[in-house]
Design an enzyme around this catalytic site. Structure first.
Site, PDB file in Angstrom:
ATOM      1  CB  SER A  92       7.386  79.622  90.500  1.00 38.16           C
ATOM      2  OG  SER A  92       7.312  79.291  91.867  1.00 38.16           O
ATOM      3  CE1 TYR A  94       1.994  81.445  91.006  1.00 38.87           C
ATOM      4  CE2 TYR A  94       3.375  79.800  92.070  1.00 38.87           C
ATOM      5  CZ  TYR A  94       3.224  81.035  91.475  1.00 38.87           C
ATOM      6  OH  TYR A  94       4.323  81.874  91.333  1.00 38.87           O
TER       7      TYR A  94
END
Length: 260
Positions: free
Chosen positions: A151, A164
C-alpha cells in the site's frame, strides 16, 4: 532454453497462480487479470461458496482454468494443509500473490489489542506463512514468483491507521527479505503498492465527497484507482518479463507518492 522476449515475455500460458483473498475487490481483479494472461488460477476466500462462484465467473470470462480453495491464511497449520492439498492437484505453484488483508481504524490511544493482533495476523503473518510454504517447492524446482500486495501507506501515514501502515511497511521489508533468501534459487519476490482504489471495501470513503475530493486533489491522476489499473503491473511481475526484477515495490498510485 532462452526466456521469451518481446510481448511473449508477458504471457502466462502454462503457469499456475494462487491469489489469496480473491473472491472480491482488488484480489478478484488480480486473479481475473492473471487468467486473462493465460494462467490457470486459484481463487481463495473465507467463504467457500463465494470463492467457487468467483472462480466460475473468472473461467467464463477468460476461458482459463479456475478453481477455488478455502483455508485460514492466519493459521500456519491450515496454510500448510491447504497448500499441500493444492499442490497435490496442480503441482508446485508458479505464482503466489499474497493479497489477503484488512483495515482497522482508530486513534492510536484507542486502538485495541484485538484489532492490532488481527491486523498483524491477516496482513503480515499470512504473507509469511504462505511465502514460507510455497517457496519450498519453488526452491526445489528452481523458479517462481511471489508478489505481495502492499500500500502507499507503507510510505505515507494518515491519522487513525498507524497500525495498518506498520503492517504495510512490514510487507515491504518482508519482500526484500524474501529476495535475499530466494533470489539465488531463481525466485523473484516483489510487491505492488496500490494507492486509493474504489472497491467494495472502500465504498463508504468513495461516497464521502470531502474524502473523494481530497483523493482527487492529492493524486496527480486526479481520480480514484480502478482495480483493473493493477493488472498490468501484476502480469509484469508474474511473468518472465520481470526475471531480473527482485525485492522491489512498484507503486500503482496515480503518482501520489511522487509529489508533495
Amino acid at each position: 532454453m532462452r526466456a521469451p522476449t518481446g510481448i511473449a515475455a508477458f504471457g502466462l500460458e502454462g503457469k499456475s497462480a494462487l491469489v489469496t483473498g480473491s473472491s472480491q475487490g482488488i484480489g478478484r481483479a488480480l486473479v481475473e487479470g492473471l487468467a486473462a494472461a493465460g494462467a490457470s488460477v486459484v481463487v481463495h476466500g473465507r467463504d467457500a461458496g463465494k470463492a467457487a462462484r468467483a472462480a466460475a465467473e473468472v473461467a467464463d470470462a477468460t476461458g482459463s482454468q479456475a478453481r477455488s480453495v478455502t483455508f485460514d491464511v492466519t493459521d500456519p497449520a491450515a496454510v500448510d494443509a491447504g497448500i499441500a492439498a493444492l499442490e497435490a492437484e496442480v503441482g508446485v505453484l508458479d505464482v503466489l500473490v499474497n493479497n489477503a488483508g484488512i483495515q482497522r481504524r482508530a486513534p492510536i490511544g484507542e486502538f485495541s489489542d484485538e484489532d492490532w493482533d488481527v491486523l498483524m495476523a491477516t496482513n503480515v503473518s499470512s504473507a509469511f506463512y504462505l511465502a514460507r510454504r510455497v517457496s519450498r517447492g519453488m526452491v526445489e524446482r528452481g523458479s517462481g514468483k511471489i508478489i505481495q500486495i502492499g500500500s502507499v501507506q507503507s510510505q505515507l501515514a494518515r491519522p487513525s491507521i498507524a497500525p495498518y501502515s506498520a503492517t504495510k511497511g512490514a510487507i515491504v521489508m518482508l519482500t526484500k527479505g524474501l529476495c535475499a533468501d530466494l533470489a539465488p534459487h531463481g525466485i523473484q519476490a516483489n510487491a505492488i503498492a496500490p494507492g486509493y482504489f474504489a472497491t467494495e471495501l472502500t465504498q463508504a470513503l468513495v461516497a464521502d465527497e470531502d474524502f473523494s475530493d481530497w483523493v482527487r486533489q492529492r493524486t496527480p491522476a486526479a481520480r480514484w484507482g480502478d482495480t483493473r489499473d493493477l493488472v498490468g503491473a501484476l502480469v509484469f511481475l508474474a511473468s518472465s518479463a520481470s526475471d531480473f526484477v527482485n525485492g522491489q515495490t512498484l507503486f500503482v498510485d496515480g503518482g501520489m507518492t511522487a509529489v508533495v
